[in-house]
Design a protein around this motif. Sequence first.
Motif, mmCIF file in Angstrom:
data_model
loop_
_atom_site.group_PDB
_atom_site.id
_atom_site.type_symbol
_atom_site.label_atom_id
_atom_site.label_comp_id
_atom_site.label_asym_id
_atom_site.label_seq_id
_atom_site.Cartn_x
_atom_site.Cartn_y
_atom_site.Cartn_z
ATOM 1 N N SER A 226 -4.166 -0.240 13.863
ATOM 2 C CA SER A 226 -5.248 0.493 13.186
ATOM 3 C C SER A 226 -6.606 -0.068 13.579
ATOM 4 O O SER A 226 -7.569 0.674 13.741
ATOM 5 C CB SER A 226 -5.099 0.394 11.664
ATOM 6 N N GLN A 227 -6.665 -1.402 13.726
ATOM 7 C CA GLN A 227 -7.933 -2.009 14.157
ATOM 8 C C GLN A 227 -8.306 -1.505 15.554
ATOM 9 O O GLN A 227 -9.473 -1.247 15.841
ATOM 10 C CB GLN A 227 -7.815 -3.545 14.140
ATOM 11 N N CYS A 228 -7.288 -1.326 16.411
ATOM 12 C CA CYS A 228 -7.541 -0.782 17.761
ATOM 13 C C CYS A 228 -8.115 0.632 17.664
ATOM 14 O O CYS A 228 -9.003 0.997 18.430
ATOM 15 C CB CYS A 228 -6.251 -0.741 18.582
ATOM 16 N N LEU A 229 -7.612 1.408 16.729
ATOM 17 C CA LEU A 229 -8.136 2.768 16.553
ATOM 18 C C LEU A 229 -9.572 2.722 16.059
ATOM 19 O O LEU A 229 -10.427 3.466 16.529
ATOM 20 C CB LEU A 229 -7.276 3.547 15.549
ATOM 21 N N LEU A 230 -9.840 1.814 15.128
ATOM 22 C CA LEU A 230 -11.202 1.688 14.606
ATOM 23 C C LEU A 230 -12.161 1.219 15.699
ATOM 24 O O LEU A 230 -13.333 1.564 15.694
ATOM 25 C CB LEU A 230 -11.240 0.709 13.427
ATOM 26 N N PRO B 89 -8.666 -1.526 8.532
ATOM 27 C CA PRO B 89 -7.355 -1.025 8.967
ATOM 28 C C PRO B 89 -6.521 -0.435 7.823
ATOM 29 O O PRO B 89 -5.900 0.609 7.978
ATOM 30 C CB PRO B 89 -6.669 -2.258 9.545
ATOM 31 N N LEU B 90 -6.541 -1.101 6.664
ATOM 32 C CA LEU B 90 -5.728 -0.591 5.538
ATOM 33 C C LEU B 90 -6.213 0.783 5.074
ATOM 34 O O LEU B 90 -5.424 1.630 4.684
ATOM 35 C CB LEU B 90 -5.775 -1.569 4.363
ATOM 36 N N GLU B 91 -7.551 0.977 5.132
ATOM 37 C CA GLU B 91 -8.105 2.284 4.741
ATOM 38 C C GLU B 91 -7.605 3.368 5.680
ATOM 39 O O GLU B 91 -7.304 4.481 5.261
ATOM 40 C CB GLU B 91 -9.638 2.255 4.845
ATOM 41 N N LEU B 92 -7.531 3.026 6.954
ATOM 42 C CA LEU B 92 -7.072 4.002 7.948
ATOM 43 C C LEU B 92 -5.602 4.360 7.711
ATOM 44 O O LEU B 92 -5.212 5.525 7.769
ATOM 45 C CB LEU B 92 -7.247 3.448 9.361
ATOM 46 N N LEU C 180 0.840 -1.204 0.000
ATOM 47 C CA LEU C 180 0.000 0.000 0.000
ATOM 48 C C LEU C 180 0.877 1.258 0.000
ATOM 49 O O LEU C 180 0.640 2.199 -0.767
ATOM 50 C CB LEU C 180 -0.912 -0.007 1.233
ATOM 51 N N LEU C 181 1.905 1.244 0.863
ATOM 52 C CA LEU C 181 2.774 2.429 0.964
ATOM 53 C C LEU C 181 3.513 2.671 -0.354
ATOM 54 O O LEU C 181 3.583 3.803 -0.845
ATOM 55 C CB LEU C 181 3.782 2.261 2.106
ATOM 56 N N GLU C 182 4.045 1.593 -0.927
ATOM 57 C CA GLU C 182 4.811 1.740 -2.178
ATOM 58 C C GLU C 182 3.924 2.253 -3.320
ATOM 59 O O GLU C 182 4.403 2.922 -4.231
ATOM 60 C CB GLU C 182 5.434 0.399 -2.591
ATOM 61 N N SER C 183 2.634 1.941 -3.248
ATOM 62 C CA SER C 183 1.743 2.363 -4.332
ATOM 63 C C SER C 183 1.654 3.892 -4.412
ATOM 64 O O SER C 183 1.293 4.456 -5.431
ATOM 65 C CB SER C 183 0.343 1.769 -4.149
ATOM 66 N N ARG C 184 2.016 4.550 -3.320
ATOM 67 C CA ARG C 184 1.983 6.021 -3.330
ATOM 68 C C ARG C 184 2.981 6.583 -4.358
ATOM 69 O O ARG C 184 2.691 7.559 -5.048
ATOM 70 C CB ARG C 184 2.313 6.550 -1.931
ATOM 71 N N CYS D 138 -13.255 10.814 15.957
ATOM 72 C CA CYS D 138 -14.685 10.515 16.139
ATOM 73 C C CYS D 138 -15.446 10.794 14.838
ATOM 74 O O CYS D 138 -16.314 10.017 14.447
ATOM 75 C CB CYS D 138 -15.243 11.357 17.284
ATOM 76 N N ASN D 139 -15.078 11.875 14.186
ATOM 77 C CA ASN D 139 -15.720 12.233 12.918
ATOM 78 C C ASN D 139 -15.535 11.112 11.885
ATOM 79 O O ASN D 139 -16.489 10.674 11.238
ATOM 80 C CB ASN D 139 -15.099 13.547 12.415
ATOM 81 N N GLU D 140 -14.304 10.616 11.768
ATOM 82 C CA GLU D 140 -14.020 9.533 10.810
ATOM 83 C C GLU D 140 -14.844 8.288 11.131
ATOM 84 O O GLU D 140 -15.408 7.645 10.251
ATOM 85 C CB GLU D 140 -12.537 9.141 10.845
ATOM 86 N N LEU D 141 -14.904 7.948 12.417
ATOM 87 C CA LEU D 141 -15.636 6.742 12.815
ATOM 88 C C LEU D 141 -17.137 6.929 12.625
ATOM 89 O O LEU D 141 -17.824 6.046 12.136
ATOM 90 C CB LEU D 141 -15.352 6.406 14.287
ATOM 91 N N HIS D 142 -17.607 8.122 13.026
ATOM 92 C CA HIS D 142 -19.047 8.364 13.007
ATOM 93 C C HIS D 142 -19.603 8.433 11.583
ATOM 94 O O HIS D 142 -20.655 7.893 11.288
ATOM 95 C CB HIS D 142 -19.354 9.659 13.747
ATOM 96 N N THR D 143 -18.874 9.111 10.716
ATOM 97 C CA THR D 143 -19.373 9.248 9.351
ATOM 98 C C THR D 143 -19.023 8.012 8.513
ATOM 99 O O THR D 143 -19.363 7.945 7.349
ATOM 100 C CB THR D 143 -18.829 10.520 8.669
ATOM 101 N N ARG D 144 -18.290 7.043 9.141
ATOM 102 C CA ARG D 144 -18.001 5.746 8.506
ATOM 103 C C ARG D 144 -17.286 5.895 7.158
ATOM 104 O O ARG D 144 -17.533 5.134 6.224
ATOM 105 C CB ARG D 144 -19.275 4.933 8.322
#
Length: 322
Positions: free
Chosen positions: A101-105, A305-308, A40-44, A294-300
């Motif tokens: 990232s899953q912990c953050l989600l 994790p990869l998206e985050l 994912l990072l290299e794709s940047r 919270c905004n990211e989580l709430h607005t879904r």
Amino acid sequence: MKQVQFNKIVAQFQNLSHDQRLQLRKEIEHCSELKEVCDLLESRIETRPYCPHCESSNFIKHGFRNNLTRYRCKSCFKTFNALTGTPLAKLRKKELWMTYSQCLLDSKTLRKAAKLSKIALGTSFKWRHRFMAISQKNETQVLSGIVEADETFFLKSQKGDRHLNRPPRKRGGKAKKRGLSKELVSVLVACDRSGHEADYITGSGPLSCLWLRNNFKQHLDDHVIFITDTAKSFTAFSQQEEIAHITINISQGQRQKGVYHIQNVNAYHSVLKNWMKRFHGIATKYLDHYLGWCNELHTRRISEPLELIKLAFELKPPLNKT
Ligand SMILES: [Zn+2]
């Protein structure tokens, strides 16, 4: 790896204890997660092939370090990798980023996230703020149509600071004075009926018309219908900017005028306050990170994790009002 070597390793599996087998399974999982993250990072670099130092596209591969390809710019002679210039630059242990990232989600506390990801508490703290840094600004949020706005207040907190400039307060305490006071920090929340939500830390004291003009106006589409309570600053702002404005007199018990109300924004206030309770008080200096989170989580907008991780390391495009 040669097949003969591989077969030798597999043959040794039967000598493993139960704990060793579990450990091996974890290691293999981490290997595949590391690969996913690095791809994912290299794709940047593939999608945005420019040197982060000087924007030149004239660069060559220059080795491999910390699981990422290194590049050398032929214009400015500096080296870089896919993470250079992003909030995630120089963070290590990429094999644990997916778990973290899953912990953050899942809105885990710092301590729980550290335990689950098997990292130090200090690393958990650093990662959280790096991963959430990009979401703290409402750079791409443009509100359109019917826009509700209202303020909510949080107790100021110097959590984590070594030198308090006031006597310590019991965790999760209350302000001594009611209403607006220097002990409170104000957050303006605005949302439209298409699910866009934006929040702003406006500081202590009453919200001013000037603040709204300098910080909020840019996030409003043309022809919005602006719904607020009867605070003077909203009225003055709407008049000066010639915005259609409808006020709801909450203090007189008014709830709505036809389809116009501020119940969506007030519902979001409750979501925000309830969500923040789990962190047992948030340092004011990091409040913007938590609001963004919270905004990211709430607005879904993100659920994987990869998206985050992608959101955390990608540079957001500048505000493009359409
Ligand atoms: Zn360069």
